[in-house]
Design an enzyme around this catalytic site. Structure first.
Site, PDB file in Angstrom:
ATOM      1  N   GLU A 135       0.843  -1.056  -0.169  1.00 20.56           N
ATOM      2  CA  GLU A 135      -0.157   0.059  -0.127  1.00 20.56           C
ATOM      3  C   GLU A 135       0.622   1.318   0.139  1.00 20.56           C
ATOM      4  OE1 GLU A 135      -3.425   0.011   2.632  1.00 20.56           O
ATOM      5  OE2 GLU A 135      -3.709  -1.998   1.676  1.00 20.56           O
TER       6      GLU A 135
ATOM      7  N   CYS B 174       2.971   8.463   1.366  1.00 15.74           N
ATOM      8  CA  CYS B 174       3.283   7.641   2.439  1.00 15.74           C
ATOM      9  C   CYS B 174       3.854   6.251   1.768  1.00 15.74           C
ATOM     10  CB  CYS B 174       1.899   7.346   3.194  1.00 15.74           C
ATOM     11  SG  CYS B 174       2.343   6.337   4.498  1.00 15.74           S
TER      12      CYS B 174
ATOM     13  N   CYS C 250       4.263  -6.659   8.871  1.00 17.22           N
ATOM     14  CA  CYS C 250       5.243  -6.056   9.973  1.00 17.22           C
ATOM     15  C   CYS C 250       5.258  -7.197  10.944  1.00 17.22           C
ATOM     16  CB  CYS C 250       4.749  -4.830  10.559  1.00 17.22           C
ATOM     17  SG  CYS C 250       5.840  -3.998  11.543  1.00 17.22           S
TER      18      CYS C 250
ATOM     19  N   CYS D 182       2.621  -4.174  17.267  1.00 19.83           N
ATOM     20  CA  CYS D 182       1.920  -3.337  18.100  1.00 19.83           C
ATOM     21  C   CYS D 182       0.556  -3.469  18.094  1.00 19.83           C
ATOM     22  CB  CYS D 182       2.128  -1.757  17.326  1.00 19.83           C
ATOM     23  SG  CYS D 182       3.978  -1.506  17.246  1.00 19.83           S
TER      24      CYS D 182
ATOM     25  N   CYS E 291      -2.451  -1.718  15.883  1.00 23.29           N
ATOM     26  CA  CYS E 291      -2.022  -1.474  14.442  1.00 23.29           C
ATOM     27  C   CYS E 291      -2.608  -2.627  13.494  1.00 23.29           C
ATOM     28  CB  CYS E 291      -0.424  -1.204  14.293  1.00 23.29           C
ATOM     29  SG  CYS E 291       0.031  -1.246  12.481  1.00 23.29           S
TER      30      CYS E 291
ATOM     31  N   CYS F 233      -3.194   6.180   9.121  1.00 19.97           N
ATOM     32  CA  CYS F 233      -1.927   5.635   9.808  1.00 19.97           C
ATOM     33  C   CYS F 233      -2.506   4.527  10.460  1.00 19.97           C
ATOM     34  CB  CYS F 233      -1.751   6.635  11.124  1.00 19.97           C
ATOM     35  SG  CYS F 233      -0.616   7.842  10.634  1.00 19.97           S
TER      36      CYS F 233
HETATM   37  N1  SAH Z   1       6.444   0.842  11.500  1.00 19.63           N
HETATM   38  C1  SAH Z   1       6.590   2.427  11.600  1.00 19.63           C
HETATM   39  C2  SAH Z   1       6.356   3.146  10.504  1.00 19.63           C
HETATM   40  C3  SAH Z   1       4.819   2.686   9.985  1.00 19.63           C
HETATM   41  S1  SAH Z   1       3.673   3.033  11.378  1.00 19.63           S
HETATM   42  C4  SAH Z   1       6.371   2.944  12.903  1.00 19.63           C
HETATM   43  O1  SAH Z   1       5.718   2.284  13.693  1.00 19.63           O
HETATM   44  O2  SAH Z   1       6.643   3.915  13.552  1.00 19.63           O
HETATM   45  C5  SAH Z   1       3.353   4.692  11.083  1.00 19.63           C
HETATM   46  C6  SAH Z   1       2.703   5.336  12.377  1.00 19.63           C
HETATM   47  O3  SAH Z   1       1.504   4.946  12.520  1.00 19.63           O
HETATM   48  C7  SAH Z   1       3.404   5.091  13.392  1.00 19.63           C
HETATM   49  O4  SAH Z   1       3.602   6.187  14.424  1.00 19.63           O
HETATM   50  C8  SAH Z   1       2.164   4.196  14.458  1.00 19.63           C
HETATM   51  O5  SAH Z   1       2.245   4.427  15.808  1.00 19.63           O
HETATM   52  C9  SAH Z   1       1.027   4.988  13.793  1.00 19.63           C
HETATM   53  N2  SAH Z   1      -0.259   3.892  13.913  1.00 19.63           N
HETATM   54  C10 SAH Z   1      -0.214   2.888  13.805  1.00 19.63           C
HETATM   55  N3  SAH Z   1      -1.524   2.355  13.946  1.00 19.63           N
HETATM   56  C11 SAH Z   1      -2.232   3.441  13.986  1.00 19.63           C
HETATM   57  C12 SAH Z   1      -3.734   3.472  14.266  1.00 19.63           C
HETATM   58  N4  SAH Z   1      -4.460   2.485  14.193  1.00 19.63           N
HETATM   59  N5  SAH Z   1      -3.893   4.816  14.518  1.00 19.63           N
HETATM   60  C13 SAH Z   1      -3.262   5.793  14.424  1.00 19.63           C
HETATM   61  N6  SAH Z   1      -1.872   5.630  14.228  1.00 19.63           N
HETATM   62  C14 SAH Z   1      -1.362   4.480  13.980  1.00 19.63           C
HETATM   63 FE1  SF4 Z   2       4.821  -2.422  12.391  1.00 14.32          FE
HETATM   64 FE2  SF4 Z   2       2.466  -1.072  12.638  1.00 14.32          FE
HETATM   65 FE3  SF4 Z   2       4.179  -1.353  14.969  1.00 14.32          FE
HETATM   66 FE4  SF4 Z   2       4.702   0.128  12.724  1.00 14.32          FE
HETATM   67  S1  SF4 Z   2       3.152   0.611  14.316  1.00 14.32           S
HETATM   68  S2  SF4 Z   2       6.001  -1.162  13.730  1.00 14.32           S
HETATM   69  S3  SF4 Z   2       3.823  -0.978  11.083  1.00 14.32           S
HETATM   70  S4  SF4 Z   2       3.004  -3.056  13.955  1.00 14.32           S
END
Ligand code: SAH
Ligand code: SF4
Length: 407
Positions: free
Chosen positions: A113, A163, A170, A174, A177, A395
């Site tokens: 994506e 983006c 991944c 987290c 996410c 995000c």
């Molecule tokens: N993996 C990297 C970059 C991709 S995620 C990272 O985690 O930094 C990009 C951003 O989206 C990160 O700051 C993450 O904390 C945020 N993010 C992930 N899931 C989200 C969600 N459901 N709502 C808002 N932000 C989210």
């Molecule tokens: Fe991976 Fe999502 Fe965590 Fe970023 S926020 S490191 S994309 S699991």
């Protein structure tokens, strides 16, 4: 080296029977590698420079479009199994706010994506944000549509942002996410990372140099767990596509060895750390990776990175209702940054919901209060407006969803 790709299109007039073969990608090779390649074909280095121009500035999709090359050389490259291999946008989802989410096909038929935000991502402003460029009227219609559709003259973008994904899925897990739910499928190659950018620039008819394009490596995946390919892509984008590294930001969940290595790079994007919590206890529950590399170690590593006097580090902070959005959390963040002695911006991101994820969005008044508290404590905080939430482009919503949400 060159990745392999199954080219689905026929090469006009050249070795049609080769079209179904597994081919080697030219897109993604740096000038030195292209020079070695043309040398193998018995040609001079200027042929490599012509190819780099075609790949990275003219954005060709077919070998036959490398018109500076004689037909025989095109055919020779084709016979040797080479194809352009620029990733292709296979599906487009358009949001009411003008954001476009793309499924981009990469080698093996998989998709990643990539997101186009014509008016930026609403986070930390550019240093020269006030500058007025070109003829954007500010009308939503003008900002949202790319000018080439409906015959309008091309618009000049002020802070359009792409983006970019670095992995398919991944591994970091987290809890809030959506991408995490995929697990890790594979790393992307440098060509696939830079190729997402070029595919979007091409679709939007961008003129690099005239239009101001920001790149955020914040799509699917953890860039620092695919370090070499990510940095190779950055160098290609800087040297060949001519997007300055000062217009790029990479976000990491906090991969300590990656941060340390990144600090030593002579050419590197700006860094953003997904802080997302004010103490290790809360962070461990939402980002289990904290057990491996706690907040203090991450901040210490960032502190060690050489910085220009005006440089600030960006911290992302996803606000989860009732979990990390209380005033005491804001106070802890202020204290953390004071202890670390880091000039910082905080990007507050209202959590974007996803199916099957048991968190709740923060109340608007709590978001407001959190931001004010940080500002009062001397921390510059911005609230990032969600982009393309209706098409799962915001995000943490990137999960190769082909449906359009009813959010
Ligand atoms: N993996 C990297 C970059 C991709 S995620 C990272 O985690 O930094 C990009 C951003 O989206 C990160 O700051 C993450 O904390 C945020 N993010 C992930 N899931 C989200 C969600 N459901 N709502 C808002 N932000 C989210
Ligand atoms: Fe991976 Fe999502 Fe965590 Fe970023 S926020 S490191 S994309 S699991």
């Amino acid at each position: 080296m060159a990745g392999e790709v199954q080219l689905v299109h026929l090469l006009d007039g050249i070795g049609e029977d080769a079209a179904t073969e597994v081919r080697k990608c030219l897109f993604g090779l740096e000038l030195q590698q292209l020079t070695e390649l043309v040398h193998e074909f018995g040609h001079k280095p200027y042929r490599a420079r012509q190819l780099a121009q075609a790949l990275y500035r003219d954005w060709v999709s077919e070998l036959t479009e490398v018109t500076t090359w004689p037909k025989e050389l095109q055919a020779e490259a084709c016979r040797a199994g080479y194809g352009i291999g620029l990733p292709k946008i296979s599906q487009v989802f358009t949001s009411i706010d003008g954001t476009e989410r793309y499924l981009v096909r990469v080698s093996g038929g998989q998709t990643v994506e990539t997101v186009w935000m014509p008016d930026g991502d609403g986070g930390v402003p550019d240093e020269d944000e006030d500058e007025v460029v070109g003829a954007d009227t500010g009308q939503p219609e003008d900002r949202m549509a790319s000018g080439h559709r409906r015959g309008r003259p091309p618009q000049i973008y002020r802070r359009a942002t792409i983006c970019v994904s670095s992995q398919i899925g991944c591994a970091v897990n987290c809890q809030f996410c959506l991408t995490a739910r995929l697990g890790i499928e594979r790393n992307l190659t440098a060509g696939e990372i830079a190729g997402q950018v070029v595919a979007v620039l091409k679709r939007q008819k961008i003129k690099v140099g005239r239009d101001r394009i920001n790149l955020v490596f914040m799509g699917m995946g953890e860039p620092f767990l695919n370090y070499e390919a990510f940095m190779d892509a950055v160098r290609l984008l800087v040297k060949e596509v001519h997007i300055p590294e000062s217009r790029m930001t990479v976000s990491t969940s906090g991969i300590l060895p990656g941060i340390e290595r990144f600090g030593k790079e002579p050419v590197r994007p700006k860094l953003a750390l997904s802080l997302n919590a004010s103490n290790n206890g809360v962070r461990e529950t939402i980002m289990p990776i904290t057990r491996k590399w706690p907040i203090e170690q991450l901040l210490a590593a960032i502190q060690q990175m050489p910085r220009q006097p005006r440089d600030r580090v960006t911290f992302e902070y996803v606000l989860l209702g009732g979990v990390n959005d209380r005033v005491e959390h804001a106070d802890e963040v202020i204290q953390l940054l004071r202890n670390a002695n880091l000039p910082a911006y905080i990007n507050l991101i209202v959590w974007n919901p996803g199916p099957g994820i048991a968190y709740s969005q923060p109340q608007p008044e709590d978001v407001d209060r959190f931001q004010k508290r940080l500002m009062a404590g001397g921390v510059k905080a911005f609230i990032r407006r969600p982009r393309g939430r209706d098409i799962y482009a915001a995000c943490g919503q990137l999960k190769r969803t082909s449906e359009v949400a009813g959010v």
